[in-house]
Design an enzyme around this catalytic site. Structure first.
Site, PDB file in Angstrom:
ATOM      1  N   ASP A 188       7.415 -25.356   5.477  1.00 54.87           N
ATOM      2  CA  ASP A 188       7.723 -26.217   6.618  1.00 54.87           C
ATOM      3  C   ASP A 188       7.547 -27.675   6.228  1.00 54.87           C
ATOM      4  O   ASP A 188       6.488 -28.270   6.427  1.00 54.87           O
ATOM      5  CB  ASP A 188       6.891 -25.890   7.863  1.00 54.87           C
ATOM      6  CG  ASP A 188       7.311 -24.582   8.517  1.00 54.87           C
ATOM      7  OD1 ASP A 188       8.341 -24.019   8.089  1.00 54.87           O
ATOM      8  OD2 ASP A 188       6.629 -24.133   9.442  1.00 54.87           O
ATOM      9  N   TYR A 248      10.708 -30.423   9.304  1.00 56.94           N
ATOM     10  CA  TYR A 248      10.972 -30.049  10.697  1.00 56.94           C
ATOM     11  C   TYR A 248      12.250 -30.699  11.228  1.00 56.94           C
ATOM     12  O   TYR A 248      12.418 -30.851  12.442  1.00 56.94           O
ATOM     13  CB  TYR A 248       9.787 -30.408  11.620  1.00 56.94           C
ATOM     14  CG  TYR A 248       8.631 -29.439  11.516  1.00 56.94           C
ATOM     15  CD1 TYR A 248       7.734 -29.526  10.465  1.00 56.94           C
ATOM     16  CD2 TYR A 248       8.460 -28.442  12.469  1.00 56.94           C
ATOM     17  CE1 TYR A 248       6.672 -28.631  10.360  1.00 56.94           C
ATOM     18  CE2 TYR A 248       7.399 -27.553  12.368  1.00 56.94           C
ATOM     19  CZ  TYR A 248       6.509 -27.651  11.324  1.00 56.94           C
ATOM     20  OH  TYR A 248       5.472 -26.764  11.226  1.00 56.94           O
ATOM     21  N   ASN A 264      10.026 -21.165   7.640  1.00 56.06           N
ATOM     22  CA  ASN A 264      11.138 -20.914   8.567  1.00 56.06           C
ATOM     23  C   ASN A 264      11.886 -22.196   8.928  1.00 56.06           C
ATOM     24  O   ASN A 264      13.091 -22.164   9.178  1.00 56.06           O
ATOM     25  CB  ASN A 264      10.640 -20.207   9.836  1.00 56.06           C
ATOM     26  CG  ASN A 264       9.485 -20.913  10.506  1.00 56.06           C
ATOM     27  OD1 ASN A 264       8.440 -21.116   9.879  1.00 56.06           O
ATOM     28  ND2 ASN A 264       9.649 -21.300  11.762  1.00 56.06           N
ATOM     29  N   HIS A 311       2.619 -16.217  16.095  1.00 54.50           N
ATOM     30  CA  HIS A 311       3.159 -15.526  14.922  1.00 54.50           C
ATOM     31  C   HIS A 311       2.323 -14.288  14.574  1.00 54.50           C
ATOM     32  O   HIS A 311       2.265 -13.875  13.421  1.00 54.50           O
ATOM     33  CB  HIS A 311       3.240 -16.475  13.719  1.00 54.50           C
ATOM     34  CG  HIS A 311       3.982 -17.740  14.000  1.00 54.50           C
ATOM     35  ND1 HIS A 311       5.249 -17.752  14.523  1.00 54.50           N
ATOM     36  CD2 HIS A 311       3.627 -19.044  13.854  1.00 54.50           C
ATOM     37  CE1 HIS A 311       5.648 -19.002  14.680  1.00 54.50           C
ATOM     38  NE2 HIS A 311       4.695 -19.802  14.292  1.00 54.50           N
ATOM     39  N   HIS A 361       2.479 -21.419   8.427  1.00 59.16           N
ATOM     40  CA  HIS A 361       3.142 -20.898   9.614  1.00 59.16           C
ATOM     41  C   HIS A 361       2.337 -21.110  10.895  1.00 59.16           C
ATOM     42  O   HIS A 361       2.833 -21.671  11.862  1.00 59.16           O
ATOM     43  CB  HIS A 361       3.473 -19.418   9.427  1.00 59.16           C
ATOM     44  CG  HIS A 361       4.628 -18.925  10.251  1.00 59.16           C
ATOM     45  ND1 HIS A 361       5.683 -19.728  10.632  1.00 59.16           N
ATOM     46  CD2 HIS A 361       4.888 -17.685  10.762  1.00 59.16           C
ATOM     47  CE1 HIS A 361       6.536 -19.006  11.333  1.00 59.16           C
ATOM     48  NE2 HIS A 361       6.085 -17.775  11.440  1.00 59.16           N
ATOM     49  N   VAL A 362       1.086 -20.640  10.916  1.00 57.28           N
ATOM     50  CA  VAL A 362       0.234 -20.810  12.096  1.00 57.28           C
ATOM     51  C   VAL A 362      -0.461 -22.167  11.977  1.00 57.28           C
ATOM     52  O   VAL A 362      -1.094 -22.450  10.960  1.00 57.28           O
ATOM     53  CB  VAL A 362      -0.820 -19.682  12.172  1.00 57.28           C
ATOM     54  CG1 VAL A 362      -1.727 -19.882  13.379  1.00 57.28           C
ATOM     55  CG2 VAL A 362      -0.121 -18.329  12.223  1.00 57.28           C
ATOM     56  N   HIS A 363      -0.329 -22.989  13.020  1.00 50.70           N
ATOM     57  CA  HIS A 363      -0.820 -24.366  12.929  1.00 50.70           C
ATOM     58  C   HIS A 363      -2.312 -24.429  13.229  1.00 50.70           C
ATOM     59  O   HIS A 363      -2.757 -24.988  14.233  1.00 50.70           O
ATOM     60  CB  HIS A 363      -0.031 -25.271  13.864  1.00 50.70           C
ATOM     61  CG  HIS A 363       1.431 -25.241  13.561  1.00 50.70           C
ATOM     62  ND1 HIS A 363       2.396 -25.571  14.465  1.00 50.70           N
ATOM     63  CD2 HIS A 363       2.094 -24.896  12.427  1.00 50.70           C
ATOM     64  CE1 HIS A 363       3.593 -25.447  13.913  1.00 50.70           C
ATOM     65  NE2 HIS A 363       3.432 -25.027  12.680  1.00 50.70           N
TER      66      HIS A 363
END
Ligand SMILES: *[C@@H]1O[C@H](CO)[C@@H](O)[C@H](O)[C@H]1NC(C)=O
Ligand SMILES: *[C@@H]1O[C@H](CO)[C@@H](O)[C@H](O)[C@H]1NC(C)=O
Ligand SMILES: *[C@@H]1O[C@H](CO)[C@@H](O)[C@H](O)[C@H]1NC(C)=O
Ligand SMILES: *[C@@H]1O[C@H](CO)[C@@H](O)[C@H](O)[C@H]1NC(C)=O
Ligand SMILES: *[C@@H]1O[C@H](CO)[C@@H](O)[C@H](O)[C@H]1NC(C)=O
Length: 449
Positions: free
Chosen positions: A181, A184, A218, A313, A340-342
């Site tokens: 990522d 964005y 993603n 997620h 992925h997970v913030h």
């Protein structure tokens, strides 16, 4: 798109290596941190923010970034963008800023995305570099030259010089493991690729000086049929080259490199990984190739975490876990980093590979052959933090906290590495979670958490 046949180098030995990551925490077992962050809204930096400034000079090179260019660490890929015209794709380099006596010539490309046309993207391979050496390099030759520098990794742990250097300068990360990522851009109207350019200028102050090891997330997919864009990963693969062919991969989304004492495998959460797929077959052959005498530390990067206890997620990494986890245990992977997970989370050494549909053994168990899983998707982004956690905290989760931050992995030798997670609110030296990691092959005792 992709690289050309980046050559293989010679094998390298054991070394001290500090790796700087983009998020992370320490042990005690099953801790949900009570740290309460100040409420800060995730505000987007405006297009005229100082960090997006265009460098002065006609057609000056911008968004300069480097990554490792071969399997062994003796090559670097230098990439940059010129806005007005192609200009030169050459890089001048050498070990003194006054004597850039070597030259390499790269390639230039552009891409279109809906009604956005990229600048002229240059990729140039510098190869046959000496180990443990500072190099200076110049891009924008003939128009508005800019000079940067980087250090190659050391070859051998036996090098007294390397050891002395590390002793004098601990905890200075030398490589960034980036777990996906990037810009964005896909979240802006028309997936505005101008945001790839602003992000490239923003991170240049680090990416031009030390290799960032890239993992696709993603937000790199950019699949937008409504805009006429049906080729996934077009901006990412145009802008960020990686040395995937050097490790026998057929695509830039999964590959490996050896850097000092670490063998780093990058996996692709968004490319096929089922049985018989190219990624599956590559990993099946790659893991037995890892020589833990030459590279004691085996580290895997992926975007979507397997062991995550946030309500974001949740279980998205499950299908890949089912395919690959038995191999991670068999080959004793030391550490797995995901994004992925913030938020931040560190697992115990656990595995969940006993289940065979009928035996009911579907709960993760402590396993000293299994990796520590670290979710470090907390580098910062415009979507904000993930704060909603599953309750109660599951047994596999050792520490979790929803704060932005980064982590440093400081590999001392083949038995010990020190790991520390730093939250953004603290002073730079404060470790909000830290522990000694013991190598699974050379020192496979339980860590003290
Ligand atoms: C690109 O197209 C969008 C609509 O699809 C429009 O709003 C935007 O102004 C266009 N941008 C440029 C630079 O032409
Ligand atoms: C090793 O490095 C240390 C610290 O720089 C130095 O004092 C020592 O003389 C060196 N020894 C050898 C054999 O190079
Ligand atoms: C692993 O590397 C060591 C040191 O270079 C070498 O002696 C050994 O043969 C290698 N093992 C395999 C299986 O290739
Ligand atoms: C947290 O996530 C759960 C599961 O998705 C949801 O039911 C709950 O409403 C969420 N809580 C908050 C405060 O958003
Ligand atoms: C490896 O590093 C650890 C931590 O710095 C140290 O305690 C240990 O003695 C080192 N081992 C060797 C063989 O140098």
């Amino acid at each position: 798109m992709g690289g050309r046949g980046w050559p293989r180098g010679v094998p390298l030995g054991l070394v001290v290596l500090a790796l700087l990551l983009n998020a992370a925490a320490l042990c005690r077992g099953g801790v949900t941190s009570r740290f309460v962050r100040l409420q800060e809204k995730a505000v987007d930096m405006p297009l005229n923010a100082d960090v997006f400034r265009i460098p002065p000079g006609y057609n000056a090179p911008q968004q300069v970034h480097i990554t490792q260019g071969d399997y062994e660490g003796r090559a670097i890929i230098v990439s940059w963008i010129t806005p007005a015209q192609p200009g030169s794709s050459a890089v001048l380099y050498g070990t003194s800023p006054k004597k850039l006596s070597s030259q390499a010539v790269g390639i230039v490309l552009r891409y279109m995305f809906h009604n956005y046309t990229s600048g002229f993207i240059h990729h140039c391979l510098l190869k046959d570099l000496e180990y443990d050496t500072q190099y200076f390099y110049m891009v924008g030759i003939g128009q508005s030259p800019r000079t940067f520098w980087f250090r190659t990794p050391p070859k051998s742990f036996d090098s007294n010089k390397t050891l002395a250097h590390y002793e004098a300068n601990p905890k200075k990360g030398q490589t960034v493991l980036f777990v996906g990522d990037l810009s964005y851009a896909d979240t802006y109207p028309n997936q505005d690729n101008v945001r790839w350019d602003t992000w490239g200028r923003f991170v240049e102050r680090s990416t031009a000086y030390q290799p960032w090891i890239w993992t696709a997330g993603n937000h790199e997919i950019h699949f937008a049929p409504e805009l006429g864009e049906t080729v996934p990963f077009k901006p990412y693969t145009s802008r960020y080259f990686v040395p995937y062919q050097a490790s026998g991969s057929i695509a830039p989304f999964w590959y490996s490199i050896r850097r000092a004492s670490a063998h780093i495998i990058v996996l692709a959460s968004y490319s096929a990984y089922g049985k018989y797929t190219p990624q599956y077959k590559w990993l099946e052959e790659e893991l037995p190739r890892v020589n833990r005498s030459e590279t004691p530390w085996l580290i895997v990067l992926m975007h979507s975490p397997w062991y995550n206890s946030y309500n974001y997620h949740y279980m998205e990494g499950e299908t890949m876990r089912v395919m690959f986890e038995p191999w991670f245990v068999k080959y004793k992977v030391d550490l797995v980093f995901a994004g992925h997970v913030h938020a931040y989370e560190r697992s115990h050494r656990v595995s969940n590979i006993a289940y065979n549909i009928v035996n009911g053994k579907c709960t993760p168990v402590r396993d000293q052959s299994a990796p520590v899983y670290i979710t470090i998707g907390d580098g910062g982004n415009l979507e904000g933090l993930a704060t909603n956690m599953t309750e109660p905290q599951p047994g596999y989760s050792a520490f979790r906290e929803a704060s932005f931050g980064h982590a440093v992995l400081d590999i001392k030798n083949r038995t010990h590495a020190h790991y520390g997670w730093h939250r953004n609110q603290d002073g730079a030296a404060v470790e909000a979670d830290s522990l000694w990691i013991y190598n699974r092959v050379w020192n496979p005792k339980p860590e003290t958490d």
